[in-house]
Design an enzyme around this catalytic site. Structure first.
Site, mmCIF file in Angstrom:
data_model
loop_
_atom_site.group_PDB
_atom_site.id
_atom_site.type_symbol
_atom_site.label_atom_id
_atom_site.label_comp_id
_atom_site.label_asym_id
_atom_site.label_seq_id
_atom_site.Cartn_x
_atom_site.Cartn_y
_atom_site.Cartn_z
ATOM 1 N N ASP A 20 -85.830 -19.193 54.087
ATOM 2 C CA ASP A 20 -84.663 -19.329 53.046
ATOM 3 C C ASP A 20 -85.255 -18.476 51.730
ATOM 4 O O ASP A 20 -85.984 -18.790 50.941
ATOM 5 C CB ASP A 20 -84.547 -20.782 52.460
ATOM 6 N N GLU A 79 -81.622 -16.525 56.270
ATOM 7 C CA GLU A 79 -80.197 -17.066 55.641
ATOM 8 C C GLU A 79 -79.885 -15.761 54.876
ATOM 9 O O GLU A 79 -80.605 -14.937 54.303
ATOM 10 C CB GLU A 79 -80.468 -18.002 54.537
ATOM 11 N N ASP A 151 -85.922 -26.101 48.972
ATOM 12 C CA ASP A 151 -86.063 -24.728 49.789
ATOM 13 C C ASP A 151 -86.728 -24.724 50.957
ATOM 14 O O ASP A 151 -86.449 -23.911 51.942
ATOM 15 C CB ASP A 151 -86.996 -23.891 48.726
#
Length: 185
Positions: A20, A79, A151
């Site tokens: 991420d 992502e 996160d």
């Protein structure tokens, strides 16, 4: 008469690194997929110090390189950047994402990319789920004893998304389906 000895099959698994990306905090999560089962390996956050952009990108690149060297994933899932209201923030996030992808590519890992909508759909079943819902499902799917930071949970969710075939459907054929509003129709 000797009894033949057959070696036991070694259980095969695929180790997936989820990332991420973020300029201040980059989350990472490592899982193993064995058949249809998912197993937690590790997760955490890479925090960059305030300062010049090149130095911050170097921290992301270096730290993810260490994570890869320590846990030896076979592939990475990252992502995708969404377009933010602030174009400058979007550009900075894109550069952090680029550093994360470079760390994976430098280690020879294939990289899959997923939107936040795809990840949430795969993990929660709702493409518009909030962070708390994602965290709760990550805990449940990986049978964790505690809740990872937002996160780290997002990174684990990215890895779970990839483990589930990108949309949480596994081997289900999706040729006749299309996405509408974050859902398959």
């Amino acid at each position: 008469m000797a009894v033949p000895v057959f070696p036991l099959p070694i259980p095969s698994y695929t180790r997936i690194l989820g990332i991420d990306p973020g300029l201040r905090i980059t989350g990472f999560g490592v899982i193993d997929k064995q058949g249809q089962q998912l197993h937690y390996v590790a997760s955490g956050c890479i925090k960059t110090p305030a300062g010049e952009l090149p130095e911050r990108l170097k921290v992301i690149l270096s730290a993810l390189g260490e994570v890869i060297a320590q846990h030896l994933p076979e592939l990475a899932a990252v992502e995708k950047v969404f377009v933010n209201v602030n174009p400058q923030s979007t550009l900075l996030l894109g550069q952090a994402r680029g550093a994360a992808i470079c760390a994976a590519v430098q280690a020879g890992l294939p990289v899959a990319e997923y939107t936040a909508l795809q990840i949430k759909q795969a993990v929660v079943g709702n493409g518009h789920a909030d962070k708390e819902q994602v965290q709760a499902m990550v805990v449940r799917l990986l049978n964790l004893s505690g809740t990872p930071s937002p996160d780290a949970a997002d990174a684990l969710a990215c890895a779970i998304c990839h483990a589930h075939g990108g949309m949480g459907l596994g081997a289900l054929a999706t040729r006749s389906f299309r996405m509408k509003g974050g859902r398959l129709v």
